[in-house]
Write a protein that holds these residues in place. Structure first.
Motif, PDB file in Angstrom:
ATOM      1  N   THR A 279       0.822  -1.211   0.000  1.00 49.70           N
ATOM      2  CA  THR A 279       0.000   0.000   0.000  1.00 49.70           C
ATOM      3  C   THR A 279       0.861   1.268   0.000  1.00 49.70           C
ATOM      4  O   THR A 279       0.333   2.371   0.071  1.00 49.70           O
ATOM      5  CB  THR A 279      -0.923   0.023   1.226  1.00 49.70           C
ATOM      6  OG1 THR A 279      -0.141  -0.057   2.427  1.00 49.70           O
ATOM      7  CG2 THR A 279      -1.908  -1.124   1.170  1.00 49.70           C
ATOM      8  N   GLY A 280       2.199   1.093  -0.070  1.00 49.39           N
ATOM      9  CA  GLY A 280       3.098   2.237  -0.150  1.00 49.39           C
ATOM     10  C   GLY A 280       3.484   2.826   1.179  1.00 49.39           C
ATOM     11  O   GLY A 280       4.149   3.873   1.234  1.00 49.39           O
ATOM     12  N   ASN A 281       3.134   2.187   2.272  1.00 50.39           N
ATOM     13  CA  ASN A 281       3.508   2.676   3.601  1.00 50.39           C
ATOM     14  C   ASN A 281       4.824   1.996   3.998  1.00 50.39           C
ATOM     15  O   ASN A 281       4.852   1.067   4.798  1.00 50.39           O
ATOM     16  CB  ASN A 281       2.408   2.357   4.615  1.00 50.39           C
ATOM     17  CG  ASN A 281       2.623   3.072   5.939  1.00 50.39           C
ATOM     18  OD1 ASN A 281       3.733   3.486   6.258  1.00 50.39           O
ATOM     19  ND2 ASN A 281       1.557   3.211   6.708  1.00 50.39           N
ATOM     20  N   TYR A 282       5.905   2.477   3.435  1.00 48.95           N
ATOM     21  CA  TYR A 282       7.188   1.785   3.582  1.00 48.95           C
ATOM     22  C   TYR A 282       7.800   1.949   4.967  1.00 48.95           C
ATOM     23  O   TYR A 282       8.535   1.087   5.425  1.00 48.95           O
ATOM     24  CB  TYR A 282       8.155   2.273   2.503  1.00 48.95           C
ATOM     25  CG  TYR A 282       7.603   2.076   1.109  1.00 48.95           C
ATOM     26  CD1 TYR A 282       7.241   0.815   0.657  1.00 48.95           C
ATOM     27  CD2 TYR A 282       7.399   3.169   0.259  1.00 48.95           C
ATOM     28  CE1 TYR A 282       6.717   0.628  -0.615  1.00 48.95           C
ATOM     29  CE2 TYR A 282       6.875   3.000  -1.021  1.00 48.95           C
ATOM     30  CZ  TYR A 282       6.542   1.720  -1.447  1.00 48.95           C
ATOM     31  OH  TYR A 282       6.011   1.541  -2.688  1.00 48.95           O
TER      32      TYR A 282
ATOM     33  N   PHE B 265      14.713  -0.104   0.311  1.00 50.62           N
ATOM     34  CA  PHE B 265      14.961   0.408  -1.035  1.00 50.62           C
ATOM     35  C   PHE B 265      13.888   1.419  -1.428  1.00 50.62           C
ATOM     36  O   PHE B 265      14.185   2.478  -1.985  1.00 50.62           O
ATOM     37  CB  PHE B 265      14.991  -0.747  -2.038  1.00 50.62           C
ATOM     38  CG  PHE B 265      15.525  -0.367  -3.388  1.00 50.62           C
ATOM     39  CD1 PHE B 265      16.831  -0.645  -3.744  1.00 50.62           C
ATOM     40  CD2 PHE B 265      14.709   0.276  -4.315  1.00 50.62           C
ATOM     41  CE1 PHE B 265      17.330  -0.293  -4.995  1.00 50.62           C
ATOM     42  CE2 PHE B 265      15.197   0.638  -5.565  1.00 50.62           C
ATOM     43  CZ  PHE B 265      16.511   0.348  -5.907  1.00 50.62           C
ATOM     44  N   LYS B 266      12.636   1.106  -1.143  1.00 47.17           N
ATOM     45  CA  LYS B 266      11.541   1.993  -1.505  1.00 47.17           C
ATOM     46  C   LYS B 266      11.594   3.315  -0.742  1.00 47.17           C
ATOM     47  O   LYS B 266      11.026   4.321  -1.178  1.00 47.17           O
ATOM     48  CB  LYS B 266      10.196   1.307  -1.239  1.00 47.17           C
ATOM     49  CG  LYS B 266       9.869   0.202  -2.235  1.00 47.17           C
ATOM     50  CD  LYS B 266       9.648   0.771  -3.639  1.00 47.17           C
ATOM     51  CE  LYS B 266       9.136  -0.286  -4.587  1.00 47.17           C
ATOM     52  NZ  LYS B 266       8.879   0.262  -5.950  1.00 47.17           N
ATOM     53  N   GLN B 267      12.306   3.323   0.367  1.00 52.05           N
ATOM     54  CA  GLN B 267      12.457   4.556   1.141  1.00 52.05           C
ATOM     55  C   GLN B 267      13.743   5.294   0.785  1.00 52.05           C
ATOM     56  O   GLN B 267      14.139   6.224   1.478  1.00 52.05           O
ATOM     57  CB  GLN B 267      12.448   4.252   2.644  1.00 52.05           C
ATOM     58  CG  GLN B 267      11.091   3.845   3.179  1.00 52.05           C
ATOM     59  CD  GLN B 267      10.962   4.116   4.674  1.00 52.05           C
ATOM     60  OE1 GLN B 267      10.165   4.950   5.110  1.00 52.05           O
ATOM     61  NE2 GLN B 267      11.746   3.410   5.462  1.00 52.05           N
ATOM     62  N   ASN B 268      14.402   4.835  -0.296  1.00 48.84           N
ATOM     63  CA  ASN B 268      15.677   5.414  -0.728  1.00 48.84           C
ATOM     64  C   ASN B 268      16.781   5.232   0.305  1.00 48.84           C
ATOM     65  O   ASN B 268      17.744   5.997   0.341  1.00 48.84           O
ATOM     66  CB  ASN B 268      15.524   6.901  -1.065  1.00 48.84           C
ATOM     67  CG  ASN B 268      14.600   7.131  -2.249  1.00 48.84           C
ATOM     68  OD1 ASN B 268      14.502   6.292  -3.141  1.00 48.84           O
ATOM     69  ND2 ASN B 268      13.911   8.248  -2.258  1.00 48.84           N
ATOM     70  N   GLU B 269      16.615   4.219   1.140  1.00 47.89           N
ATOM     71  CA  GLU B 269      17.668   3.869   2.117  1.00 47.89           C
ATOM     72  C   GLU B 269      18.502   2.742   1.502  1.00 47.89           C
ATOM     73  O   GLU B 269      18.412   1.581   1.878  1.00 47.89           O
ATOM     74  CB  GLU B 269      17.020   3.457   3.431  1.00 47.89           C
ATOM     75  CG  GLU B 269      16.236   4.592   4.075  1.00 47.89           C
ATOM     76  CD  GLU B 269      15.374   4.142   5.247  1.00 47.89           C
ATOM     77  OE1 GLU B 269      14.893   5.016   5.995  1.00 47.89           O
ATOM     78  OE2 GLU B 269      15.178   2.925   5.419  1.00 47.89           O
TER      79      GLU B 269
END
Length: 293
Positions: free
Chosen positions: A35-38, A65-69
């Motif tokens: 749901t995109g709640n990373y 990864f989705k949080q650019n971490e």
């Protein structure tokens, strides 16, 4: 760049159950991910790595990864490689390569180029390992080529930075610093042409110019040393004025030599001082002789 993240997550989501707390936590984390709640996904999935070390680390890496971490993602994809599941290994190698490549986008400034080069090279290795497990994976092949091109671009960027910095230093008469940067530029261009791409046009163009600059600086030092030696010989032959003219001669090349070898400048100054003292003594003697006449 192609990422391969969701298929594994969907498989785990379909096979997870709600009876046991770790599985419930896994499912909760996957639902948050989908749901995109990373942020919530990371918080839930990091609790699953002890119970599900391989898949837990893989899913946690995907959420990071989705949080650019990307550094954290790379670390957890590395942990997922402990799996004996070859498909999971291939995906972990692939996505770790993506995470390493993504880290290069977070680096700015010439001082970080070398780190970016190392990341790109390591990413190439990860894609290669993935291809060994899945030779027909087109996305891994494409990303390998992307990483290879990025590495080449960064290697040249570093060499060009050294060259440009050397040119600036030379204009400011910082010859020693210029020489050091020209040497580093030469190493970079030679590395590109011998190890990466023998036909790289920009490296082929700049390498001879770099060598010319280094040869000029080396010749400047050699000429200054030769002039000092010649001056000392003239002094020994009582040619004090000729020696003085040679010692005080100014040129950009001599300034380069003095900056590269400060001790050479000191030798010049000491020799000039002694020679001027001798000239002064000779002039005084000539005055006395003329007065006596």
């Amino acid at each position: 760049m192609i990422h391969r993240l969701l298929p594994i997550l969907l498989i785990i989501a379909c096979t997870a159950g709600a009876e046991e707390s770790p599985r419930t936590t896994m499912k909760k984390g996957l639902r948050a991910y989908q749901t995109g709640n990373y942020t919530n996904a990371v918080e839930a999935l990091k609790k699953t790595v002890l119970t599900y070390p391989d898949l837990g680390h893989f899913n946690l890496a995907a959420a990071h990864f989705k949080q650019n971490e990307f550094k954290e993602a790379s670390t957890h994809f590395q942990e997922a490689l402990r799996s004996t599941d070859l498909t999971l290994q291939a995906d972990a190698y692939y996505n770790r390569g993506n995470a390493l490549l993504a880290q290069t986008t977070q680096l700015a400034g010439p001082e970080e180029i070398n780190t970016a080069i190392q990341l790109a090279f390591e990413a190439m290795e990860q894609f290669e390992f993935s291809l060994r497990l899945e030779p027909d994976a087109l996305d891994a092949k494409q990303n390998y080529e992307h990483a290879a091109q990025l590495r080449l671009s960064l290697e040249f960027k570093q060499g060009k930075w050294f060259f440009d910095n050397a040119e600036t230093c030379l204009q400011e008469n910082q010859a020693k610093q210029a020489q050091a940067n020209y040497q580093k530029a030469q190493q970079q261009f030679e590395k590109i042409l011998t190890e990466i791409d023998p036909t790289h046009l920009e490296s082929t163009r700049l390498l001879p110019r770099t060598k010319e600059r280094l040869a000029m600086l080396a010749q400047a030092v050699a000429d200054a040393q030769a002039d000092l030696t010649q001056s000392l010989r003239l002094i020994q032959d009582y040619q004090y004025l000729l020696a003085a003219n040679l010692l005080v001669r100014e040129s950009p090349e001599r300034n380069y030599a003095f900056d590269i070898q400060p001790e050479l400048k000191t030798q010049y100054e000491q020799t000039m001082q002694k020679n001027q003292q001798i000239i002064a003594i000779v002039n005084d003697l000539l005055k006395e002789v003329n007065t006596a006449k």
